[in-house]
Design an enzyme around this catalytic site. Structure first.
Site, PDB file in Angstrom:
ATOM      1  N   SER A 172      -1.501  -3.402  -0.252  1.00  0.00           N
ATOM      2  CA  SER A 172      -1.131  -3.005  -1.607  1.00  0.00           C
ATOM      3  C   SER A 172      -1.728  -4.005  -2.601  1.00  0.00           C
ATOM      4  O   SER A 172      -2.948  -4.198  -2.612  1.00  0.00           O
ATOM      5  CB  SER A 172       0.388  -2.879  -1.734  1.00  0.00           C
ATOM      6  N   ASP A 387      -0.508   8.048   1.906  1.00  0.00           N
ATOM      7  CA  ASP A 387      -0.006   7.008   1.013  1.00  0.00           C
ATOM      8  C   ASP A 387       0.451   7.655  -0.295  1.00  0.00           C
ATOM      9  O   ASP A 387      -0.339   8.307  -0.988  1.00  0.00           O
ATOM     10  CB  ASP A 387      -1.113   5.988   0.733  1.00  0.00           C
ATOM     11  N   HIS A 423       2.680   4.240   2.539  1.00  0.00           N
ATOM     12  CA  HIS A 423       2.113   3.074   1.876  1.00  0.00           C
ATOM     13  C   HIS A 423       2.306   1.819   2.715  1.00  0.00           C
ATOM     14  O   HIS A 423       3.438   1.337   2.874  1.00  0.00           O
ATOM     15  CB  HIS A 423       2.760   2.894   0.500  1.00  0.00           C
TER      16      HIS A 423
END
Length: 467
Positions: A172, A387, A423
């Site tokens: 991320s 995601d 994610h």
């Protein structure tokens, strides 16, 4: 979140014979930084409860008068250190040291360091710290990561031995940091793992803001109760399994759920169909006219998916207030507009244009990795096809940019796309991969990663070929 990237890594070697006592590291001299404590921590001690003895070194770095970058370096005690260094990335707008990732690195035998990126906050969506503090934004953008690297390596040298190999792992925002490191500090690490990288930061904020503006139209945003029907229809159209195994061949139009009579949780209104299409298709950045990619169908109702990123606190789409929920509201309010009372509903094209002026500070989209490649660096990227926060198309686009510049990049770069993964992890599919183990084998034994195995519950697996 405890990622699986360190599962199974053992191969520990003896620590340097010349290692000094942990407490002596408090006297380490670091330009622009200082060690605030160096403490021997027994295995299992509160509050960290780590599985092995280690030396916990706390550092504060002040590269500018407006900087206060907090860093921690954990060194396995005695023969527990494998002689290698691992730096872990942060998430969201950061604000706290990633202790969970530090623990994973420590358990695998690495000397491991992390930072809060130069500010303190308990909410990863909070950017209030940036208001009136341009140097702190630079710290967040790239400087904190570099300062952490240099400080940690200085302490390890004082401990008795520079690391034999150095690795960076982040997902991320940590993936953004990972790519930033490869681009701007190409000789700092031998290998880098960049997961679900938020590399095109300004585009991500623009996409979130445009979608939120669309969702604020009355009746446009669907409720959480409609997500199961939407997911079921998407899965039926794209293979009929528990997740979409081949996203590249998936063609799904949410109009199949258009209500024929009274609205219910089993159908979508015309406005809701339009919203879902926009989420899948993507939107246009008002500042650049650039198309910003959308999400892939098939995991809409998974816990931690659309409920969190599109309908919940990370989006702010259904709340009466923009704050504290929502990355876009915080970015445009505190960084771009500099107005704590800012609302996404009142955004203009000028806000999107101004946001792009920060691209050089926070974006890590530069495909020039010549120095990293020449140094012998290896880079593994990975991204979940489902995601809900960052479209996998961003990682695909970066890979395409590398190939456009260099042609074949297989000697130093691999991208893996994980069907069904959300994610940085999670989702219906097997998604646990030993990314760092694959990277270390590439760097240290010259074993370039080919098809990797993702593991899941009850022994389930799926094979992942490089993209």
């Amino acid at each position: 979140m405890r990622y699986s990237w360190l599962a199974g890594i053992a191969a520990l070697v003896a620590a340097p014979a010349a290692a000094v006592d942990c407490s002596a590291l408090a006297a380490t001299t670091i330009p622009g930084a200082s060690v605030t404590s160096a403490t021997a921590v027994p295995a299992g001690a509160e509050p960290l409860k780590q599985p092995r003895d280690f030396c916990r070194v706390a550092i504060i770095a002040k590269p500018t008068t407006d900087s206060a970058i907090r860093i921690e370096l954990w060194i396995p005690a005695g023969s527990g250190w494998n002689g290698k260094y691992l730096q872990v990335g942060n998430g969201g707008f950061a604000g706290k040291i990633p202790y969970g990732s530090l623990g994973l690195g420590l358990a695998a035998g690495y000397a491991v360091a992390g930072t809060d990126d130069g500010h303190q906050s308990t909410d990863s969506t909070d950017a209030s710290w940036a208001l009136g503090h341009p140097e702190k934004l630079i710290d967040f953008g790239s400087r904190a990561v570099k300062v952490t690297t240099d400080a940690a390596k200085a302490v390890l040298a004082a401990y008795g031995s520079p690391p034999k190999k150095s690795y960076f792992f982040g997902c991320s925002d940590g993936g953004r940091e990972a790519l930033m490191t490869a681009q701007r500090y190409p000789r700092d690490f031998d290998g880098i793992v960049a997961g679900a990288a938020a590399s095109d930061w300004t585009s991500l904020q623009a996409s979130a803001a445009v979608l939120e503006q669309k969702a604020r139209v009355p009746g446009a945003m669907l409720s959480k109760a409609k997500l199961p029907a939407l997911q079921a229809a998407a899965l039926k159209a794209c293979g009929g399994g528990g997740w979409v195994a081949d996203p590249t061949s998936c063609r799904f139009d949410p109009a199949v759920l258009l209500c024929k009579g009274a609205a219910s949780d089993q159908c979508l209104t015309k406005s809701e169909v339009a919203t879902v299409r926009a989420i899948y298709r993507g939107v246009v950045n008002p500042a650049t006219g650039k198309h910003l990619p959308g999400l892939k169908p098939g995991a809409e109702a998974q816990p931690g998916s659309w409920d969190n990123w599109l309908l919940g606190r990370n989006a702010g789409a259904t709340g009466a207030s923009d704050r504290p929920e929502g990355f876009a509201a915080n970015w445009f309010g505190y960084v771009v507009r500099g107005d704590p009372k800012f609302s996404v509903a009142g955004m203009t094209r000028a806000d999107f244009v101004k946001s792009e002026t920060f691209a050089s500070v926070v974006n890590s989209t530069d495909p020039d990795l010549t120095a990293f490649r020449t140094h012998g660096g290896k880079l593994i990227q990975y991204h979940g096809w489902n995601d809900p926060a960052i479209s996998p198309e961003y990682s695909i686009a970066y890979t395409a940019a590398l190939r456009k510049k260099y042609g074949d990049v297989a000697d130093f770069h691999r991208l893996y796309l994980v069907p069904g993964m959300l994610h940085c992890g999670g989702g219906a599919s097997p998604s646990q991969v030993d990314w760092l183990g694959a990277l270390a084998a590439w760097v240290e034994q010259g074993q370039a990663p080919g098809t990797l195995t993702a593991k899941g519950a009850a022994g389930a697996t799926q094979s992942l070929a490089p993209y």
